[in-house]
Design a protein around this motif. Structure first.
Motif, mmCIF file in Angstrom:
data_model
loop_
_atom_site.group_PDB
_atom_site.id
_atom_site.type_symbol
_atom_site.label_atom_id
_atom_site.label_comp_id
_atom_site.label_asym_id
_atom_site.label_seq_id
_atom_site.Cartn_x
_atom_site.Cartn_y
_atom_site.Cartn_z
ATOM 1 N N ILE A 63 0.865 -1.177 0.000
ATOM 2 C CA ILE A 63 0.000 0.000 0.000
ATOM 3 C C ILE A 63 0.904 1.230 0.000
ATOM 4 C CG2 ILE A 63 -1.792 1.280 1.229
ATOM 5 C CD1 ILE A 63 -2.545 -1.434 2.567
ATOM 6 N N PHE A 64 0.847 2.002 -1.073
ATOM 7 C CA PHE A 64 1.629 3.228 -1.178
ATOM 8 C C PHE A 64 0.743 4.431 -0.866
ATOM 9 C CE2 PHE A 64 4.418 0.490 -3.596
ATOM 10 C CZ PHE A 64 5.685 1.024 -3.402
ATOM 11 N N ILE A 65 1.287 5.354 -0.105
ATOM 12 C CA ILE A 65 0.628 6.629 0.155
ATOM 13 C C ILE A 65 1.487 7.721 -0.464
ATOM 14 C CG2 ILE A 65 -0.144 8.267 1.910
ATOM 15 C CD1 ILE A 65 -0.476 5.844 3.794
ATOM 16 N N ALA A 66 0.888 8.498 -1.352
ATOM 17 C CA ALA A 66 1.559 9.623 -1.989
ATOM 18 C C ALA A 66 0.764 10.883 -1.670
ATOM 19 C CB ALA A 66 1.654 9.412 -3.502
ATOM 20 N N GLY A 67 1.374 12.026 -1.854
ATOM 21 C CA GLY A 67 0.668 13.280 -1.600
ATOM 22 C C GLY A 67 1.663 14.382 -1.317
ATOM 23 N N LEU A 68 1.238 15.596 -1.493
ATOM 24 C CA LEU A 68 2.096 16.734 -1.232
ATOM 25 C C LEU A 68 2.631 16.714 0.197
ATOM 26 C CD1 LEU A 68 0.057 19.643 -2.875
ATOM 27 C CD2 LEU A 68 2.266 18.755 -3.648
ATOM 28 N N LEU A 123 -1.531 9.740 8.049
ATOM 29 C CA LEU A 123 -2.200 8.563 7.497
ATOM 30 C C LEU A 123 -1.345 7.316 7.655
ATOM 31 C CD1 LEU A 123 -4.648 7.427 6.010
ATOM 32 C CD2 LEU A 123 -3.590 8.127 3.851
ATOM 33 N N VAL A 124 -0.045 7.418 7.367
ATOM 34 C CA VAL A 124 0.790 6.216 7.440
ATOM 35 C C VAL A 124 0.996 5.775 8.888
ATOM 36 C CG1 VAL A 124 3.089 7.321 7.493
ATOM 37 C CG2 VAL A 124 2.792 5.100 6.390
ATOM 38 N N ASN A 125 1.160 6.725 9.816
ATOM 39 C CA ASN A 125 1.310 6.336 11.217
ATOM 40 C C ASN A 125 0.018 5.752 11.772
ATOM 41 O OD1 ASN A 125 4.024 7.166 12.738
ATOM 42 N ND2 ASN A 125 3.692 8.589 11.042
ATOM 43 N N TRP A 126 -1.090 6.265 11.282
ATOM 44 C CA TRP A 126 -2.400 5.759 11.707
ATOM 45 C C TRP A 126 -2.600 4.323 11.237
ATOM 46 C CZ3 TRP A 126 -7.414 7.595 8.882
ATOM 47 C CH2 TRP A 126 -8.537 7.048 9.500
ATOM 48 N N LEU A 127 -2.443 4.076 9.934
ATOM 49 C CA LEU A 127 -2.670 2.740 9.388
ATOM 50 C C LEU A 127 -1.650 1.721 9.899
ATOM 51 C CD1 LEU A 127 -3.550 3.651 5.691
ATOM 52 C CD2 LEU A 127 -5.129 3.149 7.563
ATOM 53 N N ALA A 128 -0.465 2.212 10.294
ATOM 54 C CA ALA A 128 0.563 1.308 10.787
ATOM 55 C C ALA A 128 0.172 0.651 12.107
ATOM 56 C CB ALA A 128 1.880 2.061 10.951
ATOM 57 N N ARG A 129 -0.887 1.126 12.743
ATOM 58 C CA ARG A 129 -1.373 0.463 13.956
ATOM 59 C C ARG A 129 -1.898 -0.947 13.663
ATOM 60 N NH1 ARG A 129 -2.505 3.422 18.765
ATOM 61 N NH2 ARG A 129 -0.775 4.892 18.988
ATOM 62 N N LEU A 164 0.281 -5.166 8.715
ATOM 63 C CA LEU A 164 1.044 -4.407 7.730
ATOM 64 C C LEU A 164 2.450 -4.143 8.257
ATOM 65 C CD1 LEU A 164 -1.702 -1.796 6.767
ATOM 66 C CD2 LEU A 164 -1.030 -3.832 5.474
ATOM 67 N N ARG A 165 3.420 -4.235 7.365
ATOM 68 C CA ARG A 165 4.820 -3.944 7.710
ATOM 69 C C ARG A 165 5.095 -2.495 7.346
ATOM 70 N NH1 ARG A 165 9.679 -3.143 9.133
ATOM 71 N NH2 ARG A 165 11.349 -4.673 8.767
ATOM 72 N N SER A 166 5.624 -1.761 8.280
ATOM 73 C CA SER A 166 5.923 -0.350 8.045
ATOM 74 C C SER A 166 7.353 -0.057 8.492
ATOM 75 C CB SER A 166 4.916 0.550 8.758
ATOM 76 O OG SER A 166 4.819 0.196 10.131
ATOM 77 N N TRP A 182 3.598 -4.446 2.794
ATOM 78 C CA TRP A 182 4.181 -3.183 3.221
ATOM 79 C C TRP A 182 3.208 -2.014 3.105
ATOM 80 C CZ3 TRP A 182 8.761 -1.693 5.421
ATOM 81 C CH2 TRP A 182 9.706 -2.713 5.613
ATOM 82 N N LEU A 183 3.368 -1.100 4.048
ATOM 83 C CA LEU A 183 2.680 0.194 4.041
ATOM 84 C C LEU A 183 3.767 1.249 3.890
ATOM 85 C CD1 LEU A 183 0.150 2.001 4.608
ATOM 86 C CD2 LEU A 183 0.755 1.826 7.042
ATOM 87 N N LEU A 184 3.726 2.013 2.804
ATOM 88 C CA LEU A 184 4.816 2.916 2.440
ATOM 89 C C LEU A 184 4.277 4.295 2.109
ATOM 90 C CD1 LEU A 184 6.432 0.281 0.097
ATOM 91 C CD2 LEU A 184 7.442 1.026 2.262
ATOM 92 N N LYS A 185 5.075 5.310 2.365
ATOM 93 C CA LYS A 185 4.601 6.646 2.018
ATOM 94 C C LYS A 185 5.758 7.592 1.727
ATOM 95 C CE LYS A 185 5.034 10.210 5.208
ATOM 96 N NZ LYS A 185 5.161 11.666 4.994
ATOM 97 N N SER A 186 5.526 8.477 0.777
ATOM 98 C CA SER A 186 6.448 9.574 0.498
ATOM 99 C C SER A 186 5.773 10.559 -0.443
ATOM 100 C CB SER A 186 7.730 9.068 -0.158
ATOM 101 O OG SER A 186 8.520 10.160 -0.603
#
Length: 419
Positions: A118-123, A131-137, A141-143, A253-257
């Motif tokens: 699961i990728f999270i993108a955004g400005l 969002l990523v810290n929330w879903l990582a609960r 999911l591996r974060s 994986w749960l990923l964001k940038s």
């Protein structure tokens, strides 16, 4: 801070320098801040006890050379600011050596499946960190924690059972010192070593991360970055994810940038079964927040700090990011992607939670829902205080003209304007 809890940083243009900030601006004595590519790689070899295999030639040496050339052209950096970037380069090259050494000893690592990430993108400043810290609960999911992103492979023996990882202690000490110098950072973007962090640290090891741009004004590097395909660096990131999964699962994986927003096609090529969540926020609000945060920390890196120059640079950078996002958005089909408008996201976070789980095909169990809702209760917005931003005054930006400049984005994504 005012009695209302509002934070007004009134010295962005003429910062008040503490002894600690003065020392950071000067940098440590005896450090060669002018070292080139070969010297940086040699330092990384020494740091890893003689490891010398940097792996597949992905162009990272050329990119490192461009970074250093651009860095030499940025005459506004303090000596300490320049040394920090060189030190980061040595660190990520040492990380690369350790990655390759581990894979050579355990080639089965490259057989590990990275399952429907699961990728999270955004400005930047658009809610991706929340969002990523929330879903990582959700423990299914591996974060990626901040400390793990900084040192993916241990440099020494594992800690004793129950003892903290030395990498986590090093990260906490470093960021604790940083936030002691800049106490308002916690209200803008706290750097807790145990928090979930961006995976652009993994791209850093292939010298293809926009992290460099947060620390210096290096348009030569930015132009080079956009002129070349970044797919090979996402393939390298996949290798690092396999290493991290081998060390500790699970493999979803749960990923964001924010950087992912301008690399949608590359990510789709390397991770075709992924889900892509893109947050969208008024770019004027983003720039107002981002420039304040960067200008606040520039008192360590720059002399003079030049807030108007910073704003001009990042307005252009955000425009390039948004245009790339729009150009590549079609790479992701509707059943694997979603666009979250910031005002909708903030108004009904539970609905967003269910939307993300539906898109990812991940059952929202009672245990997961309890953990996620508990996070929201523990982390209300502005819990460290609300920073008051002044894009027009301090940074000299014409907001009306800026909205005209970003009309192309407002037409594509109906984000709510924020005053």
């Amino acid at each position: 801070m005012s009695k209302s809890g509002d934070i007004v940083i009134d010295d962005l243009a003429q910062p008040r320098l503490t002894p600690a900030i003065e020392a950071a601006r000067a940098g440590p004595p005896g450090f060669d801040e002018e070292m080139g590519v070969d010297q940086i790689l040699a330092r990384a070899v020494d740091l890893t006890g003689g490891l010398d295999d940097f792996g597949e030639e992905t162009g990272f040496r050329e990119r490192l050379g461009i970074v250093l050339q651009a860095l030499a052209e940025d005459r506004g950096l303090t000596r300490g600011g320049r040394i920090t970037i060189i030190d980061h380069a040595i660190r990520v090259m040492a990380n690369r050596l350790r990655i390759e050494h581990l894979v050579k000893r355990h080639p089965e690592i490259l057989d590990i499946q990275i399952d429907r990430p699961i990728f999270i993108a955004g400005l930047p400043r658009s809610g991706t960190t929340h969002l990523v810290n929330w879903l990582a609960r959700d423990e299914r999911l591996r974060s990626l924690t901040l400390w793990e992103s900084e040192e993916p492979v241990p440099s020494g023996p594992p800690p004793a059972p129950g003892a903290p990882d030395p990498r986590a202690l090093r990260s906490a000490e470093m960021w604790g010192h940083f936030e002691a110098m800049l106490p308002h950072m916690a209200a803008m973007h706290g750097m807790d070593a145990a928090s979930i962090h961006e995976d652009n640290e993994l791209l850093y090891m292939d010298v293809n991360s926009y992290n460099w741009e947060w620390q210096a004004r290096i348009p030569r590097w930015t132009d080079h970055y956009f002129a070349h395909d970044r797919t090979i660096s996402y393939r390298y990131e996949k290798k690092v994810l396999q290493v991290l999964t081998w060390q500790r699962g699970p493999n979803r994986w749960l990923l964001k940038s924010p950087q992912h927003m301008e690399n949608l096609a590359a990510i789709r090529s390397v991770f075709p079964d992924a889900a892509m969540i893109i947050t969208h926020r008024d770019p004027v609000a983003v720039i107002r927040s981002l420039t304040t945060m960067l200008s606040y920390s520039d008192r360590i890196r720059r002399d003079p700090v030049d807030p108007p120059g910073l704003a001009s640079l990042w307005i252009g950078r955000i425009e390039r990011l948004l245009r790339a996002c729009i150009e590549q958005r079609a790479a992701w089909p509707a059943d694997q992607s979603a666009d979250l408008l910031f005002h909708d996201y903030m108004a009904d976070q539970e609905r967003v939670m269910r939307q993300v789980y539906d898109l990812a095909g991940l059952p929202l169990t009672a245990d997961a829902e309890r953990a996620l809702l508990a996070y929201l209760n523990e982390n209300p917005r502005n819990r460290h205080g609300r920073v008051i931003y002044d894009l027009e005054g301090v940074f000299g930006v014409d907001t009306a003209a800026l909205r005209e400049r970003f009309a192309f984005y407002y037409e594509r994504f109906p984000v709510k304007w924020e005053d």
